[in-house]
Structures are given as C-alpha cells and as structure tokens.
Motif scaffolding. Structure first.
Motif, PDB file in Angstrom:
ATOM      1  N   ALA A  29       0.830  -1.208   0.000  1.00 25.34           N
ATOM      2  CA  ALA A  29       0.000   0.000   0.000  1.00 25.34           C
ATOM      3  C   ALA A  29       0.864   1.257   0.000  1.00 25.34           C
ATOM      4  O   ALA A  29       0.604   2.200  -0.752  1.00 25.34           O
ATOM      5  CB  ALA A  29      -0.929  -0.004   1.208  1.00 25.34           C
ATOM      6  N   ALA A  30       1.887   1.253   0.833  1.00 25.94           N
ATOM      7  CA  ALA A  30       2.773   2.418   0.906  1.00 25.94           C
ATOM      8  C   ALA A  30       3.464   2.673  -0.429  1.00 25.94           C
ATOM      9  O   ALA A  30       3.750   3.817  -0.781  1.00 25.94           O
ATOM     10  CB  ALA A  30       3.806   2.220   2.011  1.00 25.94           C
ATOM     11  N   GLN A  35       6.502   5.053  -4.485  1.00 24.80           N
ATOM     12  CA  GLN A  35       7.563   5.334  -3.508  1.00 24.80           C
ATOM     13  C   GLN A  35       7.013   5.137  -2.111  1.00 24.80           C
ATOM     14  O   GLN A  35       5.828   5.306  -1.863  1.00 24.80           O
ATOM     15  CB  GLN A  35       8.093   6.751  -3.658  1.00 24.80           C
ATOM     16  CG  GLN A  35       7.079   7.822  -3.300  1.00 24.80           C
ATOM     17  CD  GLN A  35       7.691   9.212  -3.337  1.00 24.80           C
ATOM     18  OE1 GLN A  35       8.907   9.354  -3.452  1.00 24.80           O
ATOM     19  NE2 GLN A  35       6.874  10.228  -3.233  1.00 24.80           N
ATOM     20  N   ILE A  36       7.888   4.751  -1.223  1.00 23.95           N
ATOM     21  CA  ILE A  36       7.542   4.625   0.185  1.00 23.95           C
ATOM     22  C   ILE A  36       8.168   5.829   0.887  1.00 23.95           C
ATOM     23  O   ILE A  36       9.393   5.953   0.940  1.00 23.95           O
ATOM     24  CB  ILE A  36       8.050   3.293   0.775  1.00 23.95           C
ATOM     25  CG1 ILE A  36       7.398   2.120   0.043  1.00 23.95           C
ATOM     26  CG2 ILE A  36       7.759   3.228   2.274  1.00 23.95           C
ATOM     27  CD1 ILE A  36       7.934   0.760   0.424  1.00 23.95           C
ATOM     28  N   THR A  37       7.309   6.708   1.377  1.00 23.29           N
ATOM     29  CA  THR A  37       7.804   7.926   2.018  1.00 23.29           C
ATOM     30  C   THR A  37       8.404   7.595   3.378  1.00 23.29           C
ATOM     31  O   THR A  37       8.098   6.552   3.960  1.00 23.29           O
ATOM     32  CB  THR A  37       6.669   8.956   2.204  1.00 23.29           C
ATOM     33  OG1 THR A  37       5.743   8.438   3.168  1.00 23.29           O
ATOM     34  CG2 THR A  37       5.980   9.280   0.894  1.00 23.29           C
ATOM     35  N   PRO A  38       9.227   8.497   3.897  1.00 18.86           N
ATOM     36  CA  PRO A  38       9.765   8.275   5.254  1.00 18.86           C
ATOM     37  C   PRO A  38       8.647   8.110   6.296  1.00 18.86           C
ATOM     38  O   PRO A  38       8.775   7.289   7.200  1.00 18.86           O
ATOM     39  CB  PRO A  38      10.611   9.525   5.510  1.00 18.86           C
ATOM     40  CG  PRO A  38      11.030   9.967   4.136  1.00 18.86           C
ATOM     41  CD  PRO A  38       9.854   9.655   3.255  1.00 18.86           C
ATOM     42  N   ALA A  90      -4.625  -2.869   7.574  1.00 20.32           N
ATOM     43  CA  ALA A  90      -3.170  -2.712   7.593  1.00 20.32           C
ATOM     44  C   ALA A  90      -2.724  -1.766   6.477  1.00 20.32           C
ATOM     45  O   ALA A  90      -1.878  -0.896   6.690  1.00 20.32           O
ATOM     46  CB  ALA A  90      -2.487  -4.072   7.446  1.00 20.32           C
ATOM     47  N   SER A  91      -3.322  -1.925   5.313  1.00 23.13           N
ATOM     48  CA  SER A  91      -2.985  -1.071   4.176  1.00 23.13           C
ATOM     49  C   SER A  91      -3.359   0.376   4.461  1.00 23.13           C
ATOM     50  O   SER A  91      -2.591   1.298   4.174  1.00 23.13           O
ATOM     51  CB  SER A  91      -3.711  -1.563   2.917  1.00 23.13           C
ATOM     52  OG  SER A  91      -3.310  -2.882   2.614  1.00 23.13           O
ATOM     53  N   GLN A  96      -2.351   6.254   5.755  1.00 23.22           N
ATOM     54  CA  GLN A  96      -3.323   7.204   6.307  1.00 23.22           C
ATOM     55  C   GLN A  96      -2.928   8.642   6.016  1.00 23.22           C
ATOM     56  O   GLN A  96      -1.781   9.027   6.177  1.00 23.22           O
ATOM     57  CB  GLN A  96      -3.526   6.969   7.788  1.00 23.22           C
ATOM     58  CG  GLN A  96      -2.277   7.071   8.623  1.00 23.22           C
ATOM     59  CD  GLN A  96      -2.522   6.695  10.062  1.00 23.22           C
ATOM     60  OE1 GLN A  96      -3.459   7.174  10.665  1.00 23.22           O
ATOM     61  NE2 GLN A  96      -1.690   5.837  10.595  1.00 23.22           N
ATOM     62  N   GLY A  97      -3.936   9.387   5.560  1.00 26.94           N
ATOM     63  CA  GLY A  97      -3.691  10.776   5.212  1.00 26.94           C
ATOM     64  C   GLY A  97      -2.824  10.936   3.982  1.00 26.94           C
ATOM     65  O   GLY A  97      -2.193  11.967   3.791  1.00 26.94           O
ATOM     66  N   GLY A  98      -2.800   9.918   3.138  1.00 26.30           N
ATOM     67  CA  GLY A  98      -1.914   9.916   1.972  1.00 26.30           C
ATOM     68  C   GLY A  98      -2.445  10.724   0.798  1.00 26.30           C
ATOM     69  O   GLY A  98      -3.346  11.549   0.919  1.00 26.30           O
TER      70      GLY A  98
END
Length: 127
Positions: A29-30, A35-38, A90-91, A96-98
């Motif tokens: 999901a991220a 990209q997976i943000t910090p 979980a996803s 959240q807040g993406g």
C-alpha cells in the motif's frame, strides 16, 4: 527447503504467516504511488515496535521494504473475510492521510478484497 528446490527462496517468518502478510500489505500500500515515504516507512516500522518484534523480524521487514510484493501476490493469500478486513486495515494504516493515489489504491484494494461499501466505511472509521 521445498521452496529452495523449486528455485525460490524460503519465506521469511515473523513468527506468524498472517503477521508477514499484513506487513507485506502495508508495504504494498505504501508503495502504491511508486515510492515509500519516510512517514510511511516509519508507520510500518512502528507497527513492528508495537508488536514487540525482534531484531531479526525488523531485518526481514527492512528487506521487504526494498522489494515490495505485487498486490496479486498479497491477494492470493487472502482466503477469508476476516483476513480481507485485516489486509485492508493494515494497508490503510500504512497510507493514512496519503495522496489521491493512495486513496484510489485503497478503493481498488477494497474492491479486490470484495469488501462492501458498508464494510469499508466501518473499517475506515477505525483508523
């Protein structure tokens, strides 16, 4: 060992196959927007800390973060409605807040998991 014989590496084990599935769902999901943000990475790693995961588990998850699994691979492991809801939650926790892409991904995921609009609203209210 059987996995190695078929040319695949063995599955990492976080002590529970479902725990690994949920971590992979978070990572997928991220990574939905490429990209997976910090912040997303921190949420994923914080979920490990909350579960009191050990250093080996953290290493496995850090490796998984480098090579997110495709959604279809995640979905093949969802065999019941309870697991479908857990994968969705979980996803959602991971993004959240993406971005709008993240919201579209969650909508797509809900449809692939066969969650009704009512189920999705109830799950959304938990996050």
């Amino acid at each position: 060992m059987a996995g190695v014989l078929r040319g695949r590496t063995p599955e990492p084990d976080l002590g529970d196959a479902k725990a690994l599935l949920l971590i992979r769902a978070m990572i997928t999901a991220a990574n939905a927007d490429g990209q997976i943000t910090p912040d997303e990475q921190q949420r994923i790693l914080s979920s490990l800390d909350a579960a009191e995961a050990g250093p080996d588990d953290r290493r496995i998850v850090e490796q998984e973060l480098q090579a997110p699994k495709p959604l279809d691979e995640i979905l093949r492991q969802v065999n019941d409605p309870e697991t479908a809801e857990q994968v969705y939650l979980a996803s959602e926790l991971a993004v959240q807040g993406g971005t709008e892409t993240d919201r579209q991904y969650l909508s797509y995921l809900a449809s692939r998991l066969k969650l009704s609009p009512e189920q999705r609203r109830q799950l959304d209210s938990l996050v």
